[in-house]
Enzyme design. Structure first.
Site, mmCIF file in Angstrom:
data_model
loop_
_atom_site.group_PDB
_atom_site.id
_atom_site.type_symbol
_atom_site.label_atom_id
_atom_site.label_comp_id
_atom_site.label_asym_id
_atom_site.label_seq_id
_atom_site.Cartn_x
_atom_site.Cartn_y
_atom_site.Cartn_z
ATOM 1 C CG ASP A 210 8.046 -11.517 7.631
ATOM 2 O OD1 ASP A 210 6.837 -11.310 7.417
ATOM 3 O OD2 ASP A 210 8.878 -11.530 6.724
ATOM 4 C CD GLU A 439 9.795 -2.616 4.775
ATOM 5 O OE1 GLU A 439 9.599 -3.856 4.792
ATOM 6 O OE2 GLU A 439 10.938 -2.111 4.750
#
Length: 477
Positions: A210, A439
């Site tokens: 992103d 993550e």
């Protein structure tokens, strides 16, 4: 590998859980006095996937990402196949329930049971059923209007191979194959915005990376949405130092709103952000080879898929390969030319079957060079360690991610670099364990960053622990 805390004490079995879930939960609850570190890691990874299951699919994170995400579900299914092939099939089919009639698989399928403010942009922002009606958005479930990388056919093929007889009895391949064909057809037709043959992405969220510096040049052209026009939900659960800035988020919102106002119609939209991303297209090629394998299993001609995969590989090389840098670059279709940034997206094409050996060798050299050899982890930084925009903490601007490491591991196996693949596998499993399935990882300090108990980290840990070597080495063609 370093030890980490084992899974927390299991909860009482719910009588309404499916039998397969009760069996897996019961297995995890048994004492294991002689458990090795690998078994402990497997149990912990399985626990994450069970805890993040919603009843129809798996959320990436219970806090930060409470809905179903597209490429997350593909990676999750790859790991779930080692616990339950049927559960892995359901993961993919629940995602495909949100597919649009034009073939696109949206990047979010929303859980209607959650409040609208559980995540932003919410269903009320995307307005998929209304705004996307003309191009085939379903009335339900509600979805976003953009897409994510096409890992799905690869995932479906690996899920099928986990239990091919059960898959055949349930008709899994026969159901998903035409839907995945439609998905690829959408990408190579409606998203070939420059006529060069590759699929373009029209929002920074679509390539999956992103906040990459690769988008900075294109984003400077975008006037951000006003700060009072949106309320970020990600900062409620994420450290602001890890997340995109408000300025960048405002640009993301502006682009999504403009696409919505065009009716999500790629023929009508005036795309001010349009790039050809090497990782996105490499995954399209790899999944096209997977479609060819599915076609053969179903007794259908595979030539359309093999020919498309070969054609796309040639276009990937001719349009995005930078021989001087030894990696693939992003092409900015609006500004023109290749983007002068090095990111992990330029290394992921190592996963492509039948990539020329000379290019595969250059990519492995780049992996071990100063731009991507991290001081604190064997995982691969998401951005050039020597680059002007490198940030070891901020989302996709430097941190090392587990899903890209898995893809590069698969690529190393595919092209015969077994020693490098073995080292990456070992470092992956060690980091997954001590980070509590984080993550991503700070490549400079090795600190765990982002969410913990992250589903694709757990799923891909299971895959590297459980998959036979031939799962990675057997060619798709």
């Amino acid at each position: 590998m370093p030890s980490h805390r084992g899974p927390r004490r299991s909860r009482p079995l719910h009588p309404r859980l499916p039998a397969e879930v009760r069996r897996v939960t019961a297995l995890l609850s048994r004492p294991a006095p002689t458990a090795t570190a690998a078994l402990t890691l497997r149990r912990g990874a399985a626990r994450v996937l069970i805890d993040n299951w919603t009843g129809t699919s798996t959320v990436p994170s219970r806090t930060l990402y409470p809905h179903q995400w597209s490429w997350d579900s593909a990676f999750i299914a790859i790991g779930l196949r080692h616990l339950s092939a049927r559960r892995a099939q359901q993961e993919l089919e629940s995602l495909l329930a949100g597919q649009w009639a034009d073939g696109r698989i949206p990047h979010i399928v929303f859980n209607s049971a959650l409040p609208p403010d559980a995540y932003f942009p919410s269903p009320d922002f995307w307005q998929s059923a209304r705004a996307g009606h003309a191009v085939g958005a379903p009335a339900a479930p509600q979805t976003s209007g953009i897409v994510q990388p096409p890992v799905h056919a690869l995932a479906a093929w690996l899920v099928h191979r986990a239990e091919p007889e059960e898959s055949g009895r349930r008709g899994f391949l026969a159901r998903v194959y035409p839907r995945l064909v439609a998905w690829h057809d959408y990408l190579v037709s409606r998203r070939d915005l420059d006529g060069g043959g590759l699929a373009a992405t029209v929002h920074p969220w679509e390539p999956g990376m992103d906040n990459s510096p690769c988008w900075d040049q294109a984003l400077r052209r975008i006037q951000p949405a006003a700060p009072d026009a949106f309320q970020r939900a990600d900062l409620n659960h994420g450290n602001p130092a890890d997340r995109p800035t408000d300025l960048d988020y405002g640009r993301y919102v502006r682009l999504a709103a403009d696409y919505r106002e065009s009716g999500y119609d790629d023929r009508r939209a005036q795309h001010r952000f349009a790039v050809e991303d090497p990782s996105f297209n490499a995954l399209l090629i790899t999944s096209e080879w997977a479609l060819a394998a599915m076609a053969r299993a179903l007794g259908t001609p595979d030539a359309p898929h093999t020919e498309r995969a070969k054609r796309l590989t040639g276009q990937l090389i001719s349009r995005l390969w930078d021989d001087t840098a030894g990696l693939f670059r992003v092409r900015d279709l609006v500004g023109g030319g290749l983007v002068d940034e090095r990111s992990v997206a330029g290394l992921v094409p190592l996963v492509v079957p039948h990539l020329p050996q000379s290019i595969a060798a250059r990519l492995t050299d780049t992996l071990g060079g100063p731009h991507f050899k991290a001081p604190a982890t064997g995982l691969v930084p998401s951005y050039d360690l020597t680059g002007h925009a490198f940030d070891p903490q901020r989302y996709w601007r430097g941190p090392a991610w587990f899903n890209t490491a898995w893809l590069i591991h698969r690529g190393l196996c595919t092209h015969g670099y077994t020693a490098g693949a073995g080292r990456l596998r070992r470092d992956f499993l060690e980091a997954a364990g001590w980070s509590r399935f984080a993550e991503y990882i700070d490549p400079v300090t090795g600190a765990a960053r982002g969410a913990r108990n992250f589903s694709w980290t757990a799923a891909l840990t299971l895959d590297l622990l459980c998959a036979d070597d031939t799962d990675d080495k057997e060619p798709l063609s």
